[in-house]
Scaffold this motif. Structure first.
Motif, mmCIF file in Angstrom:
data_model
loop_
_atom_site.group_PDB
_atom_site.id
_atom_site.type_symbol
_atom_site.label_atom_id
_atom_site.label_comp_id
_atom_site.label_asym_id
_atom_site.label_seq_id
_atom_site.Cartn_x
_atom_site.Cartn_y
_atom_site.Cartn_z
ATOM 1 N N GLN A 47 -9.984 -11.751 15.039
ATOM 2 C CA GLN A 47 -8.757 -11.595 15.776
ATOM 3 C C GLN A 47 -9.078 -10.075 16.400
ATOM 4 N N PRO A 48 -8.854 -9.802 17.555
ATOM 5 C CA PRO A 48 -9.046 -8.362 18.127
ATOM 6 C C PRO A 48 -7.612 -7.197 17.619
ATOM 7 N N VAL A 49 -7.806 -6.372 17.495
ATOM 8 C CA VAL A 49 -6.761 -5.530 16.919
ATOM 9 C C VAL A 49 -7.014 -4.424 17.900
ATOM 10 N N ILE A 50 -5.657 -3.801 18.363
ATOM 11 C CA ILE A 50 -5.947 -2.262 19.345
ATOM 12 C C ILE A 50 -4.796 -1.595 18.780
ATOM 13 N N PRO A 51 -5.423 -0.625 17.845
ATOM 14 C CA PRO A 51 -4.349 0.139 17.118
ATOM 15 C C PRO A 51 -3.422 1.015 17.930
ATOM 16 N N THR A 52 -2.475 1.412 17.555
ATOM 17 C CA THR A 52 -1.471 2.304 18.161
ATOM 18 C C THR A 52 -1.714 3.979 17.664
ATOM 19 N N VAL A 53 -1.168 4.836 18.295
ATOM 20 C CA VAL A 53 -1.364 6.194 17.873
ATOM 21 C C VAL A 53 -1.060 6.688 16.338
ATOM 22 N N GLU A 54 0.269 5.782 16.013
ATOM 23 C CA GLU A 54 0.644 5.779 14.683
ATOM 24 C C GLU A 54 -0.527 5.800 13.646
ATOM 25 N N VAL A 55 -1.475 4.855 13.794
ATOM 26 C CA VAL A 55 -2.420 4.771 12.813
ATOM 27 C C VAL A 55 -3.841 5.315 13.359
ATOM 28 N N GLY A 56 -3.838 6.213 14.297
ATOM 29 C CA GLY A 56 -5.241 6.477 14.624
ATOM 30 C C GLY A 56 -5.680 7.714 13.569
ATOM 31 N N GLY A 57 -6.842 7.852 13.393
ATOM 32 C CA GLY A 57 -7.370 8.869 12.521
ATOM 33 C C GLY A 57 -8.602 8.474 11.786
ATOM 34 N N GLU A 58 -9.143 9.466 10.623
ATOM 35 C CA GLU A 58 -10.164 9.332 9.901
ATOM 36 C C GLU A 58 -9.566 8.896 8.645
ATOM 37 N N TYR A 59 -10.237 7.717 8.175
ATOM 38 C CA TYR A 59 -9.974 7.034 6.908
ATOM 39 C C TYR A 59 -11.214 6.626 6.047
ATOM 40 N N THR A 60 -10.934 6.352 4.589
ATOM 41 C CA THR A 60 -11.679 5.715 3.711
ATOM 42 C C THR A 60 -11.425 4.336 3.465
ATOM 43 N N ASN A 61 -12.161 3.409 3.427
ATOM 44 C CA ASN A 61 -11.979 1.788 3.203
ATOM 45 C C ASN A 61 -11.697 1.884 1.643
ATOM 46 N N ALA A 62 -10.779 1.456 1.144
ATOM 47 C CA ALA A 62 -10.329 1.694 -0.220
ATOM 48 C C ALA A 62 -11.225 0.698 -0.988
ATOM 49 N N MET A 63 -11.574 -0.301 -0.484
ATOM 50 C CA MET A 63 -12.340 -1.296 -1.296
ATOM 51 C C MET A 63 -13.979 -1.001 -1.259
ATOM 52 N N THR A 69 -13.254 5.588 11.348
ATOM 53 C CA THR A 69 -12.532 6.339 12.246
ATOM 54 C C THR A 69 -11.626 5.074 12.951
ATOM 55 N N ILE A 70 -10.239 5.218 13.086
ATOM 56 C CA ILE A 70 -9.456 4.397 13.937
ATOM 57 C C ILE A 70 -9.090 5.185 15.056
ATOM 58 N N VAL A 71 -9.511 4.657 16.411
ATOM 59 C CA VAL A 71 -9.167 5.426 17.493
ATOM 60 C C VAL A 71 -8.020 4.494 18.387
ATOM 61 N N PRO A 72 -6.942 5.110 18.594
ATOM 62 C CA PRO A 72 -5.792 4.376 19.246
ATOM 63 C C PRO A 72 -6.216 4.056 20.688
#
Length: 88
Positions: A47-63, A69-72
């Motif tokens: 499935q394709p995902v197109i992130p919104t501005v709300e979730v953009g940012g630098e993250y660490t995969n908890a698992m 990096t999530i780019v809106p």
């Protein structure tokens, strides 16, 4: 705060007002400066995902501990039954 999101994805050929939504589920949880973004592909197809501005940012995969990096607006794919739990 808690925010429940469904990422809209329109199948090719569907009119934009058809309401066709993919099998993606997402939610965010924010407490102070801490944020968790959870993305789930609830289908046997990629499935394709197109992130919104709300979730953009630098993250660490908890698992896995991998950085992400999530780019809106920048599309990426979740494989069949794949999920991401991302923390900042």
């Amino acid at each position: 705060s808690f925010r429940f999101l469904i990422f809209p994805y329109r199948e090719p050929g569907f009119p934009s007002d058809s309401g066709a939504v993919s099998d993606l589920m997402a939610f965010t949880r924010t407490a102070g400066d801490n944020k968790v973004v959870c993305l789930f592909n609830l289908s046997a197809k990629q499935q394709p995902v197109i992130p919104t501005v709300e979730v953009g940012g630098e993250y660490t995969n908890a698992m896995t501990g991998a950085k992400r990096t999530i780019v809106p607006g920048e599309e990426f794919a979740l494989g069949p039954w794949e999920y991401l739990i991302l923390v900042n």
